[in-house]
Design an enzyme around this catalytic site. Structure first.
Site, PDB file in Angstrom:
ATOM      1  N   LYS A 283       0.850  -1.193   0.000  1.00 48.38           N
ATOM      2  CA  LYS A 283       0.000   0.000   0.000  1.00 48.38           C
ATOM      3  C   LYS A 283       0.885   1.243   0.000  1.00 48.38           C
ATOM      4  CE  LYS A 283      -3.764   1.980   2.823  1.00 48.38           C
ATOM      5  NZ  LYS A 283      -4.625   1.712   4.014  1.00 48.38           N
TER       6      LYS A 283
ATOM      7  N   SER B 172      -9.301   1.554   3.396  1.00 50.59           N
ATOM      8  CA  SER B 172      -8.507   2.385   2.504  1.00 50.59           C
ATOM      9  C   SER B 172      -7.505   1.571   1.689  1.00 50.59           C
ATOM     10  CB  SER B 172      -7.767   3.450   3.318  1.00 50.59           C
ATOM     11  OG  SER B 172      -6.889   2.859   4.256  1.00 50.59           O
TER      12      SER B 172
ATOM     13  N   SER C  85      -9.392  -0.889   7.568  1.00 47.12           N
ATOM     14  CA  SER C  85      -8.865  -0.885   6.205  1.00 47.12           C
ATOM     15  C   SER C  85      -8.181  -2.188   5.796  1.00 47.12           C
ATOM     16  CB  SER C  85      -7.876   0.271   6.030  1.00 47.12           C
ATOM     17  OG  SER C  85      -8.525   1.499   6.260  1.00 47.12           O
TER      18      SER C  85
END
Length: 562
Positions: free
Chosen positions: A64, A138, A162
């Site tokens: 990420k 997210s 997330s």
């Protein structure tokens, strides 16, 4: 040198072939060149051929883009604040040292603020199960990169869910470890006290292995008082119907299916009102705690390059609280944490929906803040209450984009992994560095009468073992029947048993509860290692030598057939 059947280079090429026909380009922000990835893969293969142990060799992963990876910009979904890190985050560096190869950085809700996966200037990744619906955020891109088969595992982050919401929406595993288990050095903060790096994978064994590699040398101390396995007959809490008002029929069906499977495996299911936990969930965005996000990245925002409107609302909301408000919110959180500890006494885990519904892109666009809040109903409370959780898909459930989360207490991660293994019918292993080893050779073997004593202490079976031939085994004539192991330099039979691992506190409790004449002391294994194992007090000359049977259960079977 060792000849490799399937090489890291083979796996890298398959990943890039997949990328060349990628149907999910929004999942990625930056991708490493094939030449660079192949060069790294060749280095890994060469080290394997020379005998180096690399537990993650042959795997590729994605990260990420709020976690630093050397030679990649870190954007956090906000290009004006991008920077080029000098080195990888500690967690990433450990994965690479174990042979895993990072091929790129993935999309995210801007500054990791949101559970929708649509708050990004790089586009919005779609669920691989239903492209009309969101991927979840997210950590949107990281989940999609695993779910579509491009990478073996990926790193997300988890503050409010997330690392779990995108797992549910894409039908994969998402592990949110206990806070502090994985180093946050090299992670762009969202809410610093509640942030953690998380892992996505299709395979439980690979996901837990990645967690343990990232935990590194600090992990044994972190888990020194934790149970290393779930009890044989765990007690699992299930929310009462009133707690599930926001969950649709598909989410409820997934919960029911998972609960039935765990019950079939030996678990006891007890309904429990988790309203206080759901109240705690609202503190993350509905109190002065939201100012943590304003502090984390608010000063990095440039006026000429505005934030996503929803993220900007969050930042602005945080500016409206005073220091007194923040202290009051922390005190309220402390109270709710105490309430949660009392509520969950007697439970080994909770089983809850990961998500209550799966919105379309249109639903998110119509009311982004309300939809985001609804998505976090069952996820937001874990980090603020210092719990661990693993989100898993539910086998045989009608909807693959609805899963469940197994919630366990702080540092009780392994209990959750064990229960996930039962649900998924997959295995996972515990690294040798965690816990103390204990050899058992009699009534504590699996299937024997006293094995439950180990299981109740959270001990975990590791492997079968044999001790060096200079020991003998005798029948102590106790009730229940037990053998004793004693040093015998002229012995010729190698006694067989099992190796278990448990935390130091549990080992001390186990030794303190041993009945006479049992003792625990050092034993030498056939491979030369020394472990703790069972002995006994008193001379054994008058006791029956049963060494020729080699295994205690073999002896018992022979006696019963006489």
């Amino acid at each position: 040198m060792t000849e490799l059947k399937h090489t890291s280079r083979d796996r890298v090429r398959r990943a890039y072939e997949r990328l060349s026909r990628n149907k999910n380009p929004e999942a990625w922000i930056s991708i490493r060149s094939l030449e660079s990835a192949e060069e790294e893969a060749l280095r890994v293969d060469e080290e394997l051929q020379h005998g180096r142990v690399l537990p993650l060799a042959g795997t590729v992963f994605a990260v990420k883009d709020n976690i630093d990876v050397a030679h990649f910009e870190t954007t956090a979904g906000y290009p004006p604040a991008a920077y080029m890190p000098d080195q990888s985050a500690v967690a990433v560096a450990r994965l690479e040292a174990a042979g895993a190869i990072c091929i790129g950085k993935t999309n995210l809700d801007q500054f990791a603020t949101g559970l929708v996966g649509t708050r990004s200037p790089y586009g919005a990744a779609r669920s691989v199960i239903d492209p009309d619906r969101i991927s979840g955020g997210s950590s949107s891109g990281s989940a999609v990169a695993v779910a579509d088969g491009t990478v073996d595992f990926s790193l997300g982050t988890d503050t409010a869910g997330s690392g779990r919401v995108p797992a549910a929406y894409n039908g994969i595993i998402g592990i949110k470890p206990s806070l502090g288990l994985i180093s946050s050095v090299g992670l762009v903060p969202a809410v610093r006290p509640f942030d953690t790096i998380s892992v996505f994978a299709n395979c439980l064994g690979l996901a837990t292995q990645a967690i343990q590699v990232m935990g590194g040398e600090e992990m044994p101390n972190f888990l020194q008082n934790a149970r290393l396995a779930a009890p044989l007959a765990p007690v699992i809490g299930i929310p009462v119907d009133a707690n599930l008002e926001s969950a649709n029929e598909q989410a409820r069906n997934a919960l029911t299916t998972a609960a039935a499977k765990l019950k079939d495996s030996g678990a006891t299911l007890v309904t429990v009102d988790i309203a206080s936990l759901l109240d705690a969930a609202q503190l993350l965005y509905g109190s002065a705690l939201i100012a943590e996000r304003t502090v984390a990245f608010g000063k990095r925002v440039l006026s000429e390059y505005p934030l996503d409107p929803s993220v900007e609302k969050v930042v602005d909301q945080g500016r409206g609280y005073s220091a007194t408000d923040y202290i009051e919110s922390r005190l309220e959180l402390d109270r709710l944490k105490s309430d949660a500890e009392l509520l969950l006494q007697g439970f080994d885990a909770l089983l809850i929906p990961t998500v209550g519904f799966h919105p379309t892109f249109h639903e998110v666009a119509d009311d982004p803040m309300i939809v985001n809040t609804r998505i976090g109903t069952f996820t937001n409370f874990l980090n603020v209450l210092q719990m661990s959780g693993i989100a898993v898909p539910v086998p045989n459930a009608e909807a693959k984009n609805y899963g469940v989360t197994i919630v366990t207490g702080d540092r009780e991660d392994a209990v959750g992994y064990d229960l996930a293994a039962r649900l998924l019918e997959q295995d996972w292993e515990l690294t040798e560095a965690v816990g103390c080893e204990l050899g058992v050779f009699g009534a504590h073997l699996r299937g024997m009468p006293l094995n439950g004593e180990l299981l109740e202490l959270g001990a975990r079976y590791i492997t079968d073992v044999s001790i060096a031939p200079h020991y003998r085994m005798v029948d102590l004539g106790t009730s229940p029947p037990k053998p004793g192991i004693e040093y015998a330099p002229d012995a010729q039979n190698s006694i067989e048993g099992e190796l278990w691992r448990l935390n130091p506190l549990a080992l001390a409790k186990f030794i303190g509860g041993l009945a006479e004449p049992m003792t625990v002391g050092p034993l030498e294994l056939n491979d030369g290692r020394s472990i703790l194992g069972f002995g006994f007090r008193g001379g054994g000359s008058e006791l029956r030598d049963i060494s020729q049977f080699r295994r205690w259960d073999t002896y018992l079977n022979a006696v019963s057939n006489d």
